[in-house]
Write an enzyme that holds these catalytic residues in place. Structure first.
Site, PDB file in Angstrom:
ATOM      1  CE  LYS B  62     -17.484  -6.348  21.983  1.00  0.00           C
ATOM      2  NZ  LYS B  62     -16.944  -6.010  23.322  1.00  0.00           N
ATOM      3  CB  SER B 315     -23.349 -11.489  21.003  1.00  0.00           C
ATOM      4  OG  SER B 315     -22.491 -12.594  20.886  1.00  0.00           O
TER       5      SER B 315
END
Lengths: 332, 332
Positions: B62, B315
């Protein structure tokens, strides 16, 4: 504290040996990443380059030396198999390399080695022989197997090919960190990693100080380097750093480290657990106790990284679940 | 199953946007390593390239999108601050980037977000506003803050600058894996990572299939891609994959993923826990539940990697100690 090596006799391991090892292991070893962490830099007041050997094949740097040694054997000798004695990471590495070459491996391991390391070694198809770390001699057991089988002993550290293989981690670190380093912190037990890394780092960054990191109470390297002669540990067990319990420096590794290293740094088990928890939470990697001593030296300030560019070898990540749980629960 | 995009209207995010993002984030984001594991390859029957975004700054991909978005704001707007709503990883990323730029950040987070993510967000100096994931609208709360303060909303996924930033992970993966890929598995919630990675991967490897991985019961992407229209999840909570609980695909992310993706793969919470434990023991890295869905798809064989070269995005790694303990104890 940095000592130029020029006036010494030639060392038993040279840069050319590391470069040859780098070529030899390239097809099978991983080039492990160097991790950075902004908060670690802020806390240390310098720049810290963490060489993540936990991400090496078999979970520790030991794959480098074992591969270099076994790949360099003549094929007839290699076919008779290999033998090693090890608390675990060298064991797994020799077993994995033997499997790659399709030759038999017998590994002599202490009965108190972490279950994960014993399981890992068997997993690579090796025959594991357990011994009592305090009452029995692993050297004698391994020598007996060599005599029976004609297998080659792959020593854990006191061997030029092993040292040269481990040293490839130092060459990689220097290629990855983008410039000279002021210091490199290396976990030390037999001293093979420290010796190899010293040769590699000093070749690229001659003024870098090499500091050997070890558990309190097992500071044979710190004392030996100060005394200028090999000194033994008094205890043979009792630290959580199962990978760092060799009873004394090796002859070859002492020659190299005495010529090239600045000194020793000792950290407590509790400081090691705190470093493991810090790495888990912030770096998102698993570091075993013996692999975390250099990071512990930075986090505690026992090594002052202020205004310096410092390399730290995170040498292995083969730790029992329960030990990591302990680190996390004691250092929330 | 791979669909050429040539006959579609131009997508809202193009390769040039990703390349511009790559330049913009280069000074602050990390180039995360791609990990390999020989046994994973053997088990999958193919070659698996694991993009370790757990090692990205703030512990998840992110940071890429948040930095690209906030760096692209005009300085006057940026000075009024930023607002975001997020289950945690986007929150930490926006807070960290706001801190880098020295601007205030308000983050709207669900009260059931992992404590580690709430703590992490506060740690970067952000003002955290908790809300009830089921009864309240995070969008409405964030809009109210925007109106009061003049701050800029940094959306979690449905924004071209966010998508382009996340897509840099795909560009890096292609540069690191040494050739074309047959498929890439991407965790999907709002779909920003998947959309960005799709653009980056398809630019370099046009025939690569992009598969969006999600928790069973939260398979809005799989259903939406099959139906050719946006479909919602029925439940809003109830999976351990706290990062993958967005109620439905975004408008922009759906346009991109519908054009470029092959389909969805859903995995169970238990399969996710097994993948987390596998990564911990074998890769020596910490992967959070939502970050492990792609690896779970490989390990379970739900995605058949046989004879393929497959990229997997790991991720994020922001997981509570207790959740990792659960993974390790349930999958010994």
């Amino acid at each position: 504290m940095s000592k130029p090596a020029a006036h010494h006799a030639p060392l038993p391991v040279a840069l050319a040996d590391l470069e040859a090892a780098q070529t030899r292991i390239a097809s099978h070893a991983r080039i492990t990443p160097v991790l950075r962490h902004e908060e670690l830099d802020a806390r240390a007041g310098g720049q810290v380059f963490l060489k993540a050997e936990v991400l090496q094949r078999t979970g520790a740097f030991k794959f480098r030396g074992a591969f270099n040694k076994i790949a360099g054997l003549d094929p007839a000798a290699r076919a008779r198999g290999v033998v090693a004695f090890s608390s675990g990471n060298h064991a797994q590495a020799v077993a994995a390399v033997a499997q790659i070459f399709g030759v038999p491996a017998t590994i002599v391991m202490p009965s108190d080695a972490p279950e994960t390391k014993i399981r890992g070694t068997r997993h690579y198809g090796a025959d594991v022989r357990l011994y009592d770390r305090v009452r029995e001699s692993r050297e004698a057991i391994a020598a007996g197997i060599v005599q029976e089988s004609g297998a080659t002993l792959v020593p854990p550290f006191d061997d030029p090919a092993i040292i040269a293989g481990q040293g490839t981690a130092g060459l990689e670190l220097m290629a990855q960190c983008g410039g000279a380093l002021d210091a490199v912190l290396v976990p030390a037990s037999g001293g093979g990693l420290a010796a190899g890394v010293s040769v590699g780092v000093k070749a690229r960054s001659p003024l870098a100080e090499i500091w050997l990191c070890e558990p309190e109470g097992f500071d044979d390297w710190g004392r030996s380097l100060r005394a200028g002669q090999i000194e033994r540990n008094i205890a043979l067990s009792g630290s959580i750093c199962d990978a760092l319990l060799a009873p004394q420096p090796g002859t070859i590794t002492f020659a190299v480290n005495h010529a090239l290293a600045a000194g020793g740094v000792a950290v407590s088990d509790d400081e090691v657990l705190a470093a493991m928890a810090w790495a888990w939470r912030n770096l998102k990697i698993v570091v075993e106790p013996g692999g975390a001593v250099g990071l512990a030296a930075i986090l505690t300030g026992k090594f002052d990284a202020g205004k310096k560019r410092v390399g730290v070898i995170l040498s292995g990540g083969n730790v029992e679940d329960a030990m990591m749980m302990r680190a996390l629960s004691e250092h929330d």
